[in-house]
Design a protein around this motif. Structure first.
Motif, PDB file in Angstrom:
ATOM      1  N   GLY A  86       0.785  -1.231   0.000  1.00  0.00           N
ATOM      2  CA  GLY A  86       0.000   0.000   0.000  1.00  0.00           C
ATOM      3  C   GLY A  86       0.813   1.275   0.000  1.00  0.00           C
ATOM      4  O   GLY A  86       0.254   2.359   0.188  1.00  0.00           O
ATOM      5  N   ALA A  87       2.116   1.202  -0.217  1.00  0.00           N
ATOM      6  CA  ALA A  87       2.945   2.413  -0.243  1.00  0.00           C
ATOM      7  C   ALA A  87       2.651   3.219  -1.508  1.00  0.00           C
ATOM      8  O   ALA A  87       2.332   2.661  -2.564  1.00  0.00           O
ATOM      9  N   ARG A  88       2.785   4.543  -1.389  1.00  0.00           N
ATOM     10  CA  ARG A  88       2.567   5.425  -2.533  1.00  0.00           C
ATOM     11  C   ARG A  88       3.803   6.316  -2.682  1.00  0.00           C
ATOM     12  O   ARG A  88       4.026   7.225  -1.885  1.00  0.00           O
ATOM     13  N   LEU A  89       4.575   6.013  -3.724  1.00  0.00           N
ATOM     14  CA  LEU A  89       5.840   6.701  -3.954  1.00  0.00           C
ATOM     15  C   LEU A  89       5.712   7.567  -5.200  1.00  0.00           C
ATOM     16  O   LEU A  89       5.406   7.059  -6.282  1.00  0.00           O
ATOM     17  N   HIS A  90       5.950   8.863  -5.045  1.00  0.00           N
ATOM     18  CA  HIS A  90       5.717   9.814  -6.138  1.00  0.00           C
ATOM     19  C   HIS A  90       6.994  10.600  -6.408  1.00  0.00           C
ATOM     20  O   HIS A  90       7.405  11.448  -5.615  1.00  0.00           O
ATOM     21  N   HIS A  91       7.626  10.275  -7.528  1.00  0.00           N
ATOM     22  CA  HIS A  91       8.815  11.006  -7.967  1.00  0.00           C
ATOM     23  C   HIS A  91       8.889  10.906  -9.490  1.00  0.00           C
ATOM     24  O   HIS A  91       9.677  10.127 -10.041  1.00  0.00           O
ATOM     25  N   PRO A  92       8.066  11.689 -10.194  1.00  0.00           N
ATOM     26  CA  PRO A  92       7.966  11.536 -11.655  1.00  0.00           C
ATOM     27  C   PRO A  92       9.281  11.745 -12.385  1.00  0.00           C
ATOM     28  O   PRO A  92       9.498  11.167 -13.444  1.00  0.00           O
ATOM     29  N   GLY A  93      10.173  12.544 -11.851  1.00  0.00           N
ATOM     30  CA  GLY A  93      11.382  12.870 -12.583  1.00  0.00           C
ATOM     31  C   GLY A  93      12.571  11.996 -12.298  1.00  0.00           C
ATOM     32  O   GLY A  93      13.674  12.281 -12.777  1.00  0.00           O
ATOM     33  N   GLY A  94      12.403  10.917 -11.524  1.00  0.00           N
ATOM     34  CA  GLY A  94      13.568  10.101 -11.199  1.00  0.00           C
ATOM     35  C   GLY A  94      13.182   8.802 -10.537  1.00  0.00           C
ATOM     36  O   GLY A  94      12.157   8.194 -10.855  1.00  0.00           O
ATOM     37  N   TYR A  95      13.990   8.367  -9.582  1.00  0.00           N
ATOM     38  CA  TYR A  95      13.763   7.094  -8.905  1.00  0.00           C
ATOM     39  C   TYR A  95      12.647   7.237  -7.870  1.00  0.00           C
ATOM     40  O   TYR A  95      12.611   8.188  -7.101  1.00  0.00           O
ATOM     41  N   ALA A  96      11.775   6.247  -7.825  1.00  0.00           N
ATOM     42  CA  ALA A  96      10.791   6.158  -6.750  1.00  0.00           C
ATOM     43  C   ALA A  96      11.295   5.231  -5.651  1.00  0.00           C
ATOM     44  O   ALA A  96      11.241   5.558  -4.467  1.00  0.00           O
ATOM     45  N   LEU A  97      11.816   4.060  -6.048  1.00  0.00           N
ATOM     46  CA  LEU A  97      12.395   3.096  -5.104  1.00  0.00           C
ATOM     47  C   LEU A  97      13.643   2.537  -5.754  1.00  0.00           C
ATOM     48  O   LEU A  97      13.599   2.049  -6.888  1.00  0.00           O
ATOM     49  N   ARG A  98      14.752   2.579  -5.024  1.00  0.00           N
ATOM     50  CA  ARG A  98      16.023   2.141  -5.608  1.00  0.00           C
ATOM     51  C   ARG A  98      16.622   1.044  -4.743  1.00  0.00           C
ATOM     52  O   ARG A  98      17.013   1.277  -3.607  1.00  0.00           O
ATOM     53  N   LEU A  99      16.694  -0.172  -5.325  1.00  0.00           N
ATOM     54  CA  LEU A  99      17.254  -1.329  -4.643  1.00  0.00           C
ATOM     55  C   LEU A  99      18.439  -1.902  -5.416  1.00  0.00           C
ATOM     56  O   LEU A  99      18.718  -3.092  -5.333  1.00  0.00           O
ATOM     57  N   SER A 100      19.120  -1.070  -6.149  1.00  0.00           N
ATOM     58  CA  SER A 100      20.244  -1.537  -6.959  1.00  0.00           C
ATOM     59  C   SER A 100      21.300  -2.197  -6.077  1.00  0.00           C
ATOM     60  O   SER A 100      21.678  -1.658  -5.038  1.00  0.00           O
ATOM     61  N   GLN A 101      21.742  -3.385  -6.499  1.00  0.00           N
ATOM     62  CA  GLN A 101      22.807  -4.142  -5.831  1.00  0.00           C
ATOM     63  C   GLN A 101      22.469  -4.494  -4.384  1.00  0.00           C
ATOM     64  O   GLN A 101      23.355  -4.847  -3.603  1.00  0.00           O
ATOM     65  N   ALA A 102      21.204  -4.418  -4.038  1.00  0.00           N
ATOM     66  CA  ALA A 102      20.804  -4.802  -2.681  1.00  0.00           C
ATOM     67  C   ALA A 102      20.807  -6.320  -2.541  1.00  0.00           C
ATOM     68  O   ALA A 102      20.616  -7.059  -3.516  1.00  0.00           O
TER      69      ALA A 102
END
Length: 759
Positions: free
Chosen positions: A417-433
């Protein structure tokens, strides 16, 4: 104004009675020198209840420096015209309560066996001592030793533009209580203090316009710190910086219904302060808290909370708490150690960035509140952090920034149910996690921006069930405009793509997983899956029953790739074949060839197009039976042409002796042949010249012509004569049939060999 004489004072001291200097409504005075004489020369005559003065005006400077006073000193509602000097004194107990005029207190090196009580007093002064070369203070208690409590209930301090209280390296065996409306105009400083009990700031109001308001740097506190409201509902207010760098708390740190406000534009108050401390509300790097740190009630913190490299049992930001540092770092836990829990309540709000880079959380990370106004487009900076337990982002709301957990090590991650709003870039970043459990972006999860899992490793399942993923436009951070990127990600469990909506595209290049649970129809219009590998297909969680192994749907899905790549077709066919769907696998590979032909058709030359069309008629080598039908058709056509008398008449044979035969008999004869014929009457008995040539058979001739692997000596015996009628046509037709037969036979053999290798 009447004066209390020596006889009256000594008589009261001997009986332990109270000297009331305001009994008749007019305050009486007492010389400070007389009080010193009683404490020094007559101390053996004083009752154990001590010196008790009420509503007395002490004139002159009360100087007890270096004295040992074995009885309590109690001044209630008294006034002092000069700041008392108690430096180095050894007192049994000191109480200055309700003193409306106290122009400061010199207490450096003071030793009090029991309590030091300044409750309800009003202290105003700017006293200078050798303890500081740059600042004055109203109360000096540096290196003081208090065996009981330090009480300032309802006390009002005024440092007159400088510090209100300076108690560096003070030792208090009991509690320090600045409570019940305690007010300070100036810094209250307990630098390097050792407080064996608790530190209580209930309903305290401390304000400083220059430097810290409350300084506990390096303090060691054996109990808890309470910055809370009182029973009357009065809120504590710290207007200025609260400094707790390198402080050690054995108990809890409770902030409830408090207001902590730092002036973001203020300069540091000392050359010894860190430049980054400006604009910081709670400056507590390397803070150690044995129990939990709690922000509860309607806390309002304006400015940065710096707890980098801290060691805390748990940190909890409760409902209705607000942390305000828009465009800057609101909560800094860089490289901190949290032994249990870090929690942001669903009703809490943070304006600014939460820094968690390199932090180690031995328990749970739970961020449920609202995050806005990031610093450098990162609302949560958790790069390289470690969470041994689970990460809960359930109900989290973000606007204008990313939740960055790149390179983090997590137990699991849930963003229900999370709501992440970032139209110009990353909303959620899990790179190399590295996630040791599942990742759940489910049940109403919504992202506007890019969700990144590049090179991440997920030991459990990756769920997108009932999630919504959207990227409105490309950006410098997301030039392709994808909604999800999972390039080179590894998912040990399955990838569940039961999303509600996803647009405009996703990139799963080189993603590796065990099973792919999806509905091919719900994929976006464009996607990249080059190099994606999996072992089986499954139905997404909660999906309606339906066919899982539907090759037609898979073919339609693969045709929607952003750019044609044969690898995904081969991967899908391999999985189908491994699970026993061999014919379906072949259909997928046929669809692969069709798609490839469509991509290259506009640039292909006409011979290539013809070959592609022929190749397509046999299923690109996966339908060799179609070649047999074509061979059979060619046999029929050749046989029919050989049955036609006009075409059959164009065939000739030679017996090697010069005799030429048609299919109806001998046409010409050599001289030897003529003598033989005369001897037998001149007429052969059959059309084959009595065995001189092989008899003509249209069917066998067609087989010998079309199928190169078989030799029936028909084509070697009979040939088309181009000098007779229809001879030229038959010559070309039979040669063409031979070439077609060779080609079709070769294709058939190659197709069988390919199928054998693929199986």
């Amino acid at each position: 104004m009447a004066e209390i004489d020596e006889t009256e004072l000594i008589g009261a001291l001997r009986t332990g009675s109270v000297v009331d200097g305001g009994a008749d409504g007019v305050r009486r005075t007492v010389p400070a020198a007389l009080l010193r004489q009683c404490c020094h020369e007559l101390r053996d005559q004083v009752d154990p209840r001590g010196m008790r003065l009420s509503k007395v005006v002490v004139t002159g400077g009360l100087d007890l420096a270096g004295l040992t006073v074995p009885f309590p000193l109690r001044f209630d509602s008294c006034e002092f015209d000069t700041a008392p000097v108690l430096e180095g004194a050894r007192l049994y107990e000191l109480s200055m309560t309700g003193c409306l005029r106290l122009p400061g207190l010199f207490g450096n090196g003071l030793s009090v066996r029991r309590d030091l009580d300044l409750s309800r007093s009003q202290v105003a002064g700017a006293l200078w001592t050798s303890a500081s070369t740059s600042r004055s203070a109203a109360i000096w208690l540096c290196e003081a030793d208090i065996g009981g409590r330090l009480l300032c209930a309802g006390t009002v301090l005024d440092g007159q533009g400088y510090r209100a209280m300076q108690a560096d390296r003070i030792h208090v065996a009991g509690a320090v209580r600045l409570i019940q409306g305690f007010r300070s105009a100036g810094e209250v400083r307990f630098l390097g203090a050792r407080i064996d009990g608790s530190l209580d700031f209930a309903a305290a109001h401390i304000e400083s316009s220059d430097g810290p308001a409350l300084d506990l740097e390096g303090a060691v506190i054996g109990g808890s710190v309470f910055l809370i409201d009182d029973l009357a509902g009065r809120k504590p207010e710290i207007l200025g910086r609260l400094t707790m760098a390198s402080a050690h708390l054995a108990g809890r740190f409770i902030i409830r219904n408090a207001i902590i406000q730092a002036d973001a534009d203020s300069q540091t108050g000392s050359i010894y302060e860190r430049p980054t401390s400006a604009g910081t509300a709670l400056d507590a790097p390397r803070l150690s808290v044995g129990a939990e740190m709690v922000l509860a009630g309607r806390c309002e913190v304006t400015g940065r909370i710096d707890m980098a490299m801290s060691d805390v049992s748990s940190v909890s930001i409760g409902a209705n708490c607000v942390l305000r540092a828009p465009g800057r770092t609101a909560l800094d836990l860089t490289n901190a150690q949290i032994r249990a829990l870090l929690r942001l309540d669903e009703q809490a709000a943070v304006e600014g960035t939460i820094r968690l880079a390199g932090a180690v959380i031995r328990g749970t990370l739970a961020l449920h509140g609202e995050l806005t106004h990031p610093e450098h487009e990162s609302l949560v900076g958790g790069s390289a952090m470690t969470v041994d337990g689970d990460v809960y982002l359930d109900g989290l709301r973000t606007d204008g920034g990313a939740v960055t957990l790149a390179g983090a090590r997590l137990g699991s991650l849930s963003a229900r149910g999370a709501r992440l709003h970032h139209p110009g870039g990353y909303a959620l970043r899990l790179s190399q996690a590295q996630v040791n459990g599942p990742v759940r972006l489910i049940s109403g999860f919504s992202s506007i921006g890019l969700v990144v899992l590049n090179r991440a490793t997920v030991e459990g399942r990756l769920h997108f069930t009932n999630g919504s993923f959207h990227c409105p436009r490309p950006s410098p951070a997301n030039e392709a405009g994808h909604a999800i990127e999972a390039i080179s990600a590894t998912v040990r469990g399955s990838v569940d793509l039961g999303w509600d909506t996803v647009s405009p595209s996703v990139d799963f290049t080189d993603l590796t997983t065990t099973s792919l649970a999806d509905d091919p129809a719900t994929w976006p219009g464009h996607f990249v899956i080059a190099g994606m590998t999996y072992e089986r297909f499954e139905r997404p969680q909660g999906a309606v029953p339906g066919r899982v192994w539907d090759q037609a749907a898979r073919c339609d899905w693969l045709r929607r790739q952003a750019e044609f790549d044969s690898g995904p077709y081969e991967q899908a066919a391999r999985v189908f074949r491994q699970h026993g769907y061999v014919r379906e696998a072949e259909q997928i590979l046929i669809a692969q060839r069709q798609h490839g032909r469509q991509v290259g058709w506009s640039h292909a030359a006409w011979p290539r197009r013809v070959l592609d069309m022929v190749y397509a008629t046999i299923g690109y080598g996966y339908r060799p039976a179609r070649v047999l039908w074509l061979l059979a058709l060619l046999l029929v056509l050749v046989t029919i042409s050989l049955e036609v008398p006009g075409y059959q008449a164009a065939l000739r044979a030679n017996n090697g002796n010069g005799d030429v035969y048609a299919t109806t008999g001998r046409l010409t004869a050599s001289s030897h042949g003529s003598q033989g014929a005369a001897a037998t009457g001149g007429v052969p008995r059959d059309t084959c010249g009595d065995g001189e040539v092989r008899c003509f058979s249209p069917v066998l001739y067609a087989i010998d012509t079309v199928i190169p692997l078989i030799s029936l000596d028909q084509r070697a015996t009979w040939y088309a004569d181009p000098d007779v009628r229809n001879g030229e046509f038959m010559l070309w037709w039979l040669n063409l049939a031979t070439l077609l037969g060779w080609g079709l036979s070769s294709i058939f053999v190659l197709s069988l060999a390919r199928l054998s290798r693929s199986q």
